[in-house]
Write an enzyme that holds these catalytic residues in place. Sequence first.
Site, short mmCIF file in Angstrom:
data_model
loop_
_atom_site.label_atom_id
_atom_site.label_comp_id
_atom_site.label_asym_id
_atom_site.label_seq_id
_atom_site.Cartn_x
_atom_site.Cartn_y
_atom_site.Cartn_z
N LYS A 159 0.85 -1.20 0.00
CA LYS A 159 0.00 0.00 0.00
C LYS A 159 0.89 1.25 0.00
CE LYS A 159 -3.97 1.75 2.72
NZ LYS A 159 -4.85 1.48 3.88
N SER A 190 -9.72 1.56 3.01
CA SER A 190 -8.86 2.36 2.17
C SER A 190 -7.82 1.56 1.39
CB SER A 190 -8.14 3.41 3.03
OG SER A 190 -7.28 2.79 3.97
N SER A 241 -10.07 -0.98 7.08
CA SER A 241 -9.50 -0.72 5.76
C SER A 241 -8.82 -1.90 5.08
CB SER A 241 -8.49 0.43 5.83
OG SER A 241 -9.16 1.65 5.95
#
Lengths: 98, 484
Positions: B73, B150, B174
């Site tokens: 990420k 996210s 997330s």
Amino acid sequence: MKEITIDVLKDAASRLMFEMTEEEYVKLFQELSSLTAQMEAISQCEDLDGYEPMTFPYPVQTTYLREDEPLPPLKREEALSNAGSTLEGQIKLPKVVG
Amino acid sequence: MSFLDRSIREIHEAYLRGETTPYELTLEAIARAKANQDNALETLDENGALTFAKTLMDPEPENLLWGIPYFAKDNLSTKGIETTASSNILAGYIPVFDATVIAKLKKRKAVLLGKTTLDELGMGGTGTTGRKGMTYNPYAPNHDRLIGGSSSGSAAVTAASIVPFALGSDTGDSIRKPASYAGLVGFKPTWGRISRYGLFPFAPSLDHVGFFTRNVDDAAILLQALAGRDEKDATSSDQEVKDYPVLQKLSPLGYKVAVIAEIVDSLTDPVMKEKFAASVAEMKQAGIQVDEVHLPHELLSSVYATYLVISSAEATSNNANLDGIKFGPYYEGKSYQEVMCKARTKGFSELTKRRFVIGSFALMAENQEKLFLRAQKNRARIVAAIESIFSQYDLIYGPAAPSVAPMVHPKTEMNTIAENHLAIGNFGGFPSLSLPLALEEGLPLGVNLTGRIFEEEKVLALASWLESYTGLAGLSALNAKEKQ
């Protein structure tokens, strides 16, 4: 609690050092008003004040001290590599004191 | 079937047998990444990955992660690779150090392919607020379904079988919510179990590093590799790191499992309700004790507001350093205030600005007692209720999301108890894992297991059992039709 008004929100955004559009303030006003209503509902819980504010999931104890060994610092070139405005090995900014 | 569609252990065995090499697999993963249309990548480090993969010649029999390709990420620092947290305010920022999880994987000789998209700075749960626009769900090739956030890009690259795993972070849900929407195993271990050094902070009292995999065994392998005390992160724990790949195979018979009735009752999707009830019945049939327990409706309904106040308050102060001066795009101005204001106005999305103002409002002296401190007290009340359940039960089992991935423009309000309850795992720092339960018209439905802090092995063991029950180990968007 401070009354929520568009002016209060504009002042908060200004202190946070960014600007928003009028439409964005309206949306924010609605969102924050809804949130404060939900928080007011939470306050109706009779035993809420019996709880200590929780700042971390569980108590953390970090008691170690690392050895006092000199380590190589960040090189000047590395420290400046991401700054958009530099001069003579330093980050350059507009004049602060007149 | 490509080796990229296999598990970490299977790829490792193929390396040992000489059936493929890290270089070949990296080439193939890059080709898949380039062909993918889900807008899942911030950076594809083609040269870096291939150069490193080429050096990997002799497989290490004891090192399961040797040569395994992965993505991270884009809110994890990667030395020499642009890291933006999908925010324009960090465009062009190239870290000078690696996050501890990246350094650990580098040491294990896993091959980092690049960085994945996220909701800007980790805030948001839709996969729509990053600087590159919406990330799509690989299960919906016509791009009409959200993947959630996210950690949207990390979910997408794992579900699209570009890599066997990807790193993510989880502050409210997330990892676990997008895992549910993308048919993946998504695991955030106990808060403190994995170092957060090098993770861009969103709300440090809630932030966790975790990962997406396509089976439970891979999650156990990664946990063992990434867990442990890190002196660079004062909140990381020195609790013993266990042999999770072995422990996840233990039988969960004898565990006591709680199902919170009010969460299940808030489900409206008939297929989800039916499949969930069937899984509970199967557990009971197998001899696992599963009991319905109750929590007040108002307590569970208060999770989202509590989360929003605390996370926004922490976020607004943690991101004060994003000023466009030390890093990020620089805008000329007559004063440093003008420089900062231009950078922050142009650099943050609308949602991020709203969160910052909400957080700032909650922290104002006049409001702190009624908003921030009240939210923190309510967090304690919620965690106390969950710990009361854990005094009698080993695990809590529930839906990971109320339904399959929502449409890009949802017709119903996404604000139910079943929608928001996963944040409880962040409030208490509990280890929490989502995994696929079933497919509904080709789209995954997910369930969640949450355990006591530092008891990841129980979460993994029951997840492994459930995986055998569902038959969905190795599920991806490429093979979903076969698994239906």
